[in-house]
Design a protein around this motif. Structure first.
Motif, mmCIF file in Angstrom:
data_model
loop_
_atom_site.group_PDB
_atom_site.id
_atom_site.type_symbol
_atom_site.label_atom_id
_atom_site.label_comp_id
_atom_site.label_asym_id
_atom_site.label_seq_id
_atom_site.Cartn_x
_atom_site.Cartn_y
_atom_site.Cartn_z
ATOM 1 N N GLY A 155 -0.233 55.034 -41.406
ATOM 2 C CA GLY A 155 1.418 55.267 -41.500
ATOM 3 C C GLY A 155 1.987 55.358 -40.040
ATOM 4 O O GLY A 155 3.120 55.058 -40.079
ATOM 5 N N SER A 156 1.059 55.974 -39.363
ATOM 6 C CA SER A 156 1.495 56.229 -38.021
ATOM 7 C C SER A 156 1.449 55.022 -36.894
ATOM 8 O O SER A 156 2.081 54.963 -35.873
ATOM 9 N N GLU A 157 0.698 54.061 -37.286
ATOM 10 C CA GLU A 157 0.421 52.828 -36.579
ATOM 11 C C GLU A 157 -0.305 53.288 -35.280
ATOM 12 O O GLU A 157 -0.087 52.604 -34.135
ATOM 13 N N GLY A 158 -0.779 54.677 -35.176
ATOM 14 C CA GLY A 158 -1.596 54.911 -34.307
ATOM 15 C C GLY A 158 -0.712 55.568 -33.097
ATOM 16 O O GLY A 158 -1.197 55.734 -31.907
ATOM 17 N N LYS A 159 0.635 55.935 -33.408
ATOM 18 C CA LYS A 159 1.527 56.737 -32.538
ATOM 19 C C LYS A 159 1.793 58.140 -32.914
ATOM 20 O O LYS A 159 1.932 58.466 -34.168
ATOM 21 N N PRO A 160 2.116 58.989 -31.769
ATOM 22 C CA PRO A 160 2.504 60.356 -32.284
ATOM 23 C C PRO A 160 3.707 60.422 -33.396
ATOM 24 O O PRO A 160 4.588 59.495 -33.345
ATOM 25 N N VAL A 161 3.546 61.579 -34.315
ATOM 26 C CA VAL A 161 4.485 61.589 -35.416
ATOM 27 C C VAL A 161 5.187 62.827 -35.297
ATOM 28 O O VAL A 161 4.607 63.659 -34.562
ATOM 29 N N ASP A 162 6.345 62.886 -35.918
ATOM 30 C CA ASP A 162 7.089 64.093 -36.012
ATOM 31 C C ASP A 162 6.375 65.134 -36.893
ATOM 32 O O ASP A 162 6.184 64.890 -38.008
ATOM 33 N N VAL A 163 6.010 66.356 -36.240
ATOM 34 C CA VAL A 163 5.313 67.277 -36.968
ATOM 35 C C VAL A 163 6.438 68.370 -37.841
ATOM 36 O O VAL A 163 5.818 69.223 -38.663
ATOM 37 N N ASN A 164 7.533 68.233 -37.371
ATOM 38 C CA ASN A 164 8.553 69.090 -38.086
ATOM 39 C C ASN A 164 9.101 68.618 -39.386
ATOM 40 O O ASN A 164 9.992 69.305 -40.255
ATOM 41 N N VAL A 165 8.308 67.637 -40.103
ATOM 42 C CA VAL A 165 8.946 67.016 -41.280
ATOM 43 C C VAL A 165 8.499 68.082 -42.314
ATOM 44 O O VAL A 165 7.667 68.694 -42.515
ATOM 45 N N LYS A 166 9.457 68.011 -43.621
ATOM 46 C CA LYS A 166 8.956 68.763 -44.881
ATOM 47 C C LYS A 166 7.764 68.163 -45.256
ATOM 48 O O LYS A 166 7.751 67.014 -45.689
ATOM 49 N N LYS A 167 6.761 69.026 -45.552
ATOM 50 C CA LYS A 167 5.496 68.593 -46.282
ATOM 51 C C LYS A 167 5.735 68.501 -47.843
ATOM 52 O O LYS A 167 6.088 69.838 -48.305
ATOM 53 N N PRO A 168 5.253 67.615 -48.371
ATOM 54 C CA PRO A 168 5.532 67.394 -49.940
ATOM 55 C C PRO A 168 4.471 68.378 -50.583
ATOM 56 O O PRO A 168 3.324 68.694 -50.043
ATOM 57 N N ASP A 169 4.741 68.785 -51.860
ATOM 58 C CA ASP A 169 3.763 69.696 -52.762
ATOM 59 C C ASP A 169 2.698 68.640 -53.227
ATOM 60 O O ASP A 169 2.677 67.488 -53.764
ATOM 61 N N PHE A 170 1.372 69.131 -52.917
ATOM 62 C CA PHE A 170 0.027 68.334 -53.613
ATOM 63 C C PHE A 170 0.389 67.801 -55.003
ATOM 64 O O PHE A 170 0.149 66.828 -55.258
ATOM 65 N N ARG A 171 0.470 68.871 -55.891
ATOM 66 C CA ARG A 171 0.634 68.607 -57.142
ATOM 67 C C ARG A 171 1.633 67.714 -57.439
ATOM 68 O O ARG A 171 1.652 66.801 -58.445
ATOM 69 N N ASP A 172 2.868 67.841 -57.178
ATOM 70 C CA ASP A 172 4.162 67.398 -57.419
ATOM 71 C C ASP A 172 4.018 65.714 -56.853
ATOM 72 O O ASP A 172 4.183 64.560 -57.529
ATOM 73 N N PHE A 173 3.614 65.682 -55.742
ATOM 74 C CA PHE A 173 3.233 64.248 -55.252
ATOM 75 C C PHE A 173 2.425 63.152 -56.157
ATOM 76 O O PHE A 173 2.709 62.190 -56.452
ATOM 77 N N HIS A 174 1.184 63.827 -56.323
ATOM 78 C CA HIS A 174 0.314 63.286 -57.352
ATOM 79 C C HIS A 174 0.878 62.986 -58.752
ATOM 80 O O HIS A 174 0.547 61.932 -59.154
ATOM 81 N N ASN A 175 1.410 63.639 -59.233
ATOM 82 C CA ASN A 175 2.221 63.588 -60.353
ATOM 83 C C ASN A 175 3.070 62.547 -60.313
ATOM 84 O O ASN A 175 3.033 61.438 -61.327
ATOM 85 N N ARG A 176 3.820 62.270 -59.438
ATOM 86 C CA ARG A 176 4.721 61.300 -59.060
ATOM 87 C C ARG A 176 3.965 59.839 -58.923
ATOM 88 O O ARG A 176 4.445 58.751 -59.397
ATOM 89 N N ILE A 177 3.093 59.909 -58.230
ATOM 90 C CA ILE A 177 2.012 58.693 -58.052
ATOM 91 C C ILE A 177 1.817 58.104 -59.331
ATOM 92 O O ILE A 177 1.629 57.219 -59.702
ATOM 93 N N TRP A 178 1.080 59.256 -60.148
ATOM 94 C CA TRP A 178 0.640 58.823 -61.664
ATOM 95 C C TRP A 178 1.581 57.942 -62.406
ATOM 96 O O TRP A 178 1.415 57.420 -63.088
ATOM 97 N N ALA A 179 2.985 58.742 -62.184
ATOM 98 C CA ALA A 179 4.044 58.203 -63.137
ATOM 99 C C ALA A 179 4.545 57.021 -62.705
ATOM 100 O O ALA A 179 5.424 56.489 -63.342
ATOM 101 N N GLY A 180 4.010 56.698 -61.423
ATOM 102 C CA GLY A 180 4.462 55.352 -60.917
ATOM 103 C C GLY A 180 5.953 55.369 -59.887
ATOM 104 O O GLY A 180 6.484 54.333 -59.704
ATOM 105 N N GLU A 181 6.224 56.560 -59.701
ATOM 106 C CA GLU A 181 7.401 56.912 -59.162
ATOM 107 C C GLU A 181 7.245 56.756 -57.557
ATOM 108 O O GLU A 181 8.219 56.679 -56.901
ATOM 109 N N ILE A 182 5.980 56.862 -56.811
ATOM 110 C CA ILE A 182 5.783 56.876 -55.450
ATOM 111 C C ILE A 182 4.937 55.662 -55.397
ATOM 112 O O ILE A 182 3.703 55.557 -55.862
ATOM 113 N N SER A 183 5.124 54.673 -54.257
ATOM 114 C CA SER A 183 4.280 53.738 -53.834
ATOM 115 C C SER A 183 3.870 54.075 -52.384
ATOM 116 O O SER A 183 4.870 54.535 -51.634
ATOM 117 N N LEU A 184 2.408 53.889 -52.351
ATOM 118 C CA LEU A 184 1.789 54.259 -50.608
ATOM 119 C C LEU A 184 2.009 52.858 -49.781
ATOM 120 O O LEU A 184 1.514 52.667 -48.984
#
Length: 333
Positions: free
Chosen positions: A261-290
């Protein structure tokens, strides 16, 4: 739509399989992260899945992939195969019209499916899974994507897991190793497994841990899930080993998706971190593509946060002790 270099090979495949040189319809399928080109084609009124491997390096060699897929198809785990050519790197299989897979139904059907797959004749052993994770960790650290202070605890604690987790080749089974929702197709009655690119001989707890990210929501789910897979009540060693493999998977996904995701470059560490359960539920439902880099980074953060949380629990310490003591006692026998 089909690369010019593959058009004759596809025509030959259609001729050999169906007696025609053209399909009636074609649609590219974009789900998943594989570099292969995947199409839904219609021939003589019926839909099929055409897969074209575009990589020509050693990693793109379909020999093992096709062999494993054939074994799985013959066992009723993968769609029927109509055509395969290792030389042309092309396969044609049945097309599964996927429907939404209710999680409650998946909780009971997927452990049975995993047990069936893990009982197949041994796939080739391509890599040692834990060794490959060590390699990704080194690449991540060398890239300096995040400040070392953010990951110091994580890697120190993971080293403890790696030091006690068993690496016994005698326990390895035929694994898929990439059981994300895009590779589990539910036709309304039963699930099918597709995309055998990453399949090789591995620890059964890897597949169990991948699927658990999506279907295990609480302690009761975990107990039911493991009992269904093993066909009996689960002892503390199996619970501990399953828990540790889930941490192995977290660090694997964290480093891999952060690198990509970073393509090997430093990333912003202050971004909001998603919730584990919610993120996986949305992947399962097809709402998120990686597929895009931002989603990959979010997925990396999801696993990092969950891993740090888990490593600060009594359950983590207990699991390390249980697995370590079990294998120490086994060595003494």
């Amino acid at each position: 739509m089909i690369p010019e270099t593959k058009q004759n090979a596809v025509k030959n495949a259609l001729q050999a399989t169906f007696g025609v040189s053209e399909f009636e319809d074609i649609r590219m399928l974009t789900a998943g992260l594989s570099s292969a080109l995947v199409f839904r084609i219609v021939v003589k009124g019926n839909p099929y899945l055409l897969r074209i491997i575009t990589r020509t390096d050693a990693m793109g060699d379909p020999t093992n992939q096709f062999a494993n897929m054939k074994v799985a198809a013959e066992a009723g785990l993968a769609p029927r195969i109509w055509y395969m050519s290792i030389e042309d790197r092309i396969s044609i299989t049945d097309f599964v019209e996927a429907r939404q897979f209710p999680v409650e139904e998946a909780k009971s059907k997927l452990p049975d499916l995993l047990r069936h797959m893990h009982s197949l004749p041994p796939f080739p052993k391509i890599v040692n899974y834990l060794d490959s994770i060590d390699g990704f960790i080194r690449k991540f650290q060398d890239a300096k994507i995040l400040p070392e202070s953010m990951t110091e605890e994580l890697f120190q604690q993971y080293a403890r897991v790696a030091s006690v987790y068993p690496r016994d080749d005698q326990e390895l089974v035929s694994c898929h190793n990439d059981l994300k929702p895009e590779n589990i197709l539910f036709d309304g009655v039963r699930p099918w497994l597709v995309d055998w690119e990453a399949a090789f001989l591995n620890d059964c707890y890897v597949d169990l841990a991948v699927v658990a990210n999506f279907v295990v929501m609480n302690d009761k789910d975990e107990a039911d899930y493991l009992r269904r897979y093993f066909g009996e009540e689960v002892n503390e060693y199996r619970y501990a080993r399953f828990f540790l493999m889930r941490q192995v998977l977290h660090i694997s996904y964290f480093t891999v998706f952060m690198l990509f995701g970073s393509e090997g470059k430093p990333v912003d560490v202050n971004v909001k971190k998603p919730d584990f359960r919610d993120f996986h539920n949305r992947i399962w439902a097809g709402e998120i593509s990686l597929a895009d880099n931002e989603a990959k980074l979010q997925y990396a953060w999801v696993h990092m946060e969950q891993l740090l949380c888990n490593m600060r629990t009594k359950q983590f310490e207990d699991a390390l002790r249980i697995v370590s003591n079990y294998h120490t006692s086994e060595l003494r026998k």
